[in-house]
Design a protein around this motif. Structure first.
Motif, short mmCIF file in Angstrom:
data_model
loop_
_atom_site.label_atom_id
_atom_site.label_comp_id
_atom_site.label_asym_id
_atom_site.label_seq_id
_atom_site.Cartn_x
_atom_site.Cartn_y
_atom_site.Cartn_z
N GLU A 37 1.37 1.57 -2.32
CA GLU A 37 0.75 0.25 -2.17
C GLU A 37 -0.05 0.10 -0.88
O GLU A 37 -1.02 -0.65 -0.84
CB GLU A 37 1.85 -0.82 -2.22
CG GLU A 37 2.47 -1.00 -3.59
CD GLU A 37 3.60 -2.01 -3.56
OE1 GLU A 37 3.91 -2.51 -2.44
OE2 GLU A 37 4.19 -2.29 -4.62
N ASN A 38 0.36 0.79 0.17
CA ASN A 38 -0.26 0.59 1.48
C ASN A 38 -1.10 1.79 1.94
O ASN A 38 -1.28 2.01 3.15
CB ASN A 38 0.83 0.31 2.53
CG ASN A 38 1.68 -0.88 2.16
OD1 ASN A 38 1.17 -1.90 1.68
ND2 ASN A 38 3.00 -0.76 2.34
N THR A 39 -1.61 2.56 0.99
CA THR A 39 -2.34 3.78 1.36
C THR A 39 -3.63 3.47 2.12
O THR A 39 -3.98 4.16 3.10
CB THR A 39 -2.67 4.59 0.10
OG1 THR A 39 -1.44 4.91 -0.57
CG2 THR A 39 -3.40 5.87 0.46
N PHE A 40 -4.34 2.42 1.73
CA PHE A 40 -5.67 2.16 2.32
C PHE A 40 -5.66 1.00 3.31
O PHE A 40 -6.70 0.47 3.66
CB PHE A 40 -6.66 1.84 1.19
CG PHE A 40 -6.85 2.97 0.22
CD1 PHE A 40 -7.64 4.07 0.54
CD2 PHE A 40 -6.19 2.95 -1.01
CE1 PHE A 40 -7.79 5.10 -0.36
CE2 PHE A 40 -6.36 3.99 -1.90
CZ PHE A 40 -7.16 5.06 -1.59
N LEU A 41 -4.44 0.62 3.77
CA LEU A 41 -4.36 -0.42 4.78
C LEU A 41 -4.43 0.20 6.18
O LEU A 41 -4.23 1.40 6.38
CB LEU A 41 -3.06 -1.20 4.61
CG LEU A 41 -2.91 -1.99 3.30
CD1 LEU A 41 -1.58 -2.73 3.29
CD2 LEU A 41 -4.06 -2.95 3.09
N SER A 42 -4.64 -0.68 7.13
CA SER A 42 -4.65 -0.22 8.52
C SER A 42 -3.21 -0.06 9.02
O SER A 42 -2.25 -0.57 8.42
CB SER A 42 -5.40 -1.23 9.39
OG SER A 42 -4.74 -2.49 9.39
N LEU A 74 2.46 7.32 5.89
CA LEU A 74 1.23 6.51 6.01
C LEU A 74 0.62 6.63 7.41
O LEU A 74 -0.61 6.63 7.57
CB LEU A 74 1.55 5.05 5.70
CG LEU A 74 1.87 4.73 4.23
CD1 LEU A 74 2.32 3.29 4.10
CD2 LEU A 74 0.66 5.00 3.36
N GLY A 75 1.48 6.74 8.44
CA GLY A 75 0.96 6.93 9.80
C GLY A 75 0.18 8.24 9.94
O GLY A 75 -0.87 8.30 10.59
N MET A 76 0.72 9.31 9.34
CA MET A 76 0.01 10.60 9.37
C MET A 76 -1.31 10.51 8.60
O MET A 76 -2.34 11.05 9.04
CB MET A 76 0.90 11.69 8.76
CG MET A 76 2.09 12.06 9.61
SD MET A 76 1.61 12.80 11.19
CE MET A 76 0.71 14.23 10.63
N ARG A 77 -1.27 9.79 7.46
CA ARG A 77 -2.50 9.63 6.70
C ARG A 77 -3.55 8.85 7.51
O ARG A 77 -4.74 9.21 7.54
CB ARG A 77 -2.18 8.92 5.38
CG ARG A 77 -3.37 8.84 4.43
CD ARG A 77 -2.97 8.10 3.17
NE ARG A 77 -4.06 8.11 2.19
CZ ARG A 77 -4.23 9.07 1.30
NH1 ARG A 77 -3.38 10.10 1.23
NH2 ARG A 77 -5.24 9.01 0.44
#
Length: 271
Positions: A37-42, A74-77
């Protein structure tokens, strides 16, 4: 699996690390959901959501652990996406720097060409200036030559006018001596000298013994008997402005201030 080994944008390079994180996220269904869900968030938005999950007392600990591992993924992404953006910016800056360097080299080349052109123009202007100065000196020499020729012509014309004014008196004297039919050649103008009609020659200085009426002193033998002879020396014509000498009665040109014959000044005829 939340983390796909073929997805290069995930930020992980080793399959073992991705498998371990997928195992931790798979302990609860909330973990993979949180990641997808949060892949493209900041990163700030992801961290705010994780904080809400951790502060929720109704959320089980397995879900919190799974969301935490998802937040790490997500942080690594996000870090990988940021590194790619920085690499693109660095590449643009590098290209911009190369463009500036090329422009600086072009400007330096143009500046050298302009300096050479200015040096050539300066030399050409200096050469043209020297040439103009030489032409000006030549024109000045021609001007001086023309002035000299004009002066000679004026002297010659003045001598001819003097001869014309003295001509009738000489012709009368020659006709009396040789007869009416004889004719003697006229005397040149240079033969007339600025001598006084009196017994002593004129020395070029004005007379100081002039009376109040502007007349010179009377000498013996120079009274009325000399007047007919002076009258005969008058020219047959005169121009406006010509004046009569109060001493010797000679006609002088208007531009003269001293009598050409006796040296009397023009102011002597004024009262």
């Amino acid at each position: 699996m939340a983390l796909n080994p073929e997805d290069l944008s995930g930020g992980f390079q080793h399959y073992t690390v991705m498998a371990f994180i997928n195992e931790k996220m798979a302990k609860h269904v909330k973990g993979p959901e949180f990641y997808l869900e949060n892949t493209f968030l900041s990163w700030a938005e992801v961290e705010d959501k994780l904080r809400d999950i951790l502060e929720d007392s109704g959320m089980p600990s397995e879900a919190k652990d799974a969301c935490t591992w998802s937040c790490l993924a997500l942080g690594m992404r996000f870090a990988h996406r940021q590194s790619q953006a920085h690499a693109c910016r660095m590449q643009r800056l590098h290209d911009f720097n190369k463009l500036h360097k090329s422009a600086a080299q072009t400007l330096a080349s143009n500046l050298r060409e302009l300096s050479v052109q200015q040096d050539m123009d300066r030399k050409e202007v200096a050469y043209n200036l020297r040439l103009t100065q030489a032409k000006l000196e030549e024109v000045e020499r021609e001007r001086d030559m023309l002035r000299w020729k004009l002066f000679q012509a004026e002297v010659k014309l003045f001598s001819e006018q003097e001869w014309i004014k003295e001509g009738p008196g000489l012709a009368t004297a020659s006709e009396t001596a040789t007869g009416a039919g004889a004719c003697t050649p006229p005397r040149p103008a240079a033969a007339f000298t600025a001598t006084s009609p009196y017994s002593e020659p004129f020395d070029g200085t004005p007379r100081s013994d002039v009376g109040t009426q502007g007349k010179g002193p009377q000498e013996p033998g120079r009274g009325r008997a000399a007047e007919p002879q002076l009258q005969r020396r008058l020219p047959a014509f005169r121009m406006p402005g010509d004046w009569d000498c109060p001493w010797c009665k000679a006609v002088n040109f208007s531009q003269r201030e001293i009598c050409f014959r006796c040296g009397g000044e023009i102011w002597l005829q004024k009262p």
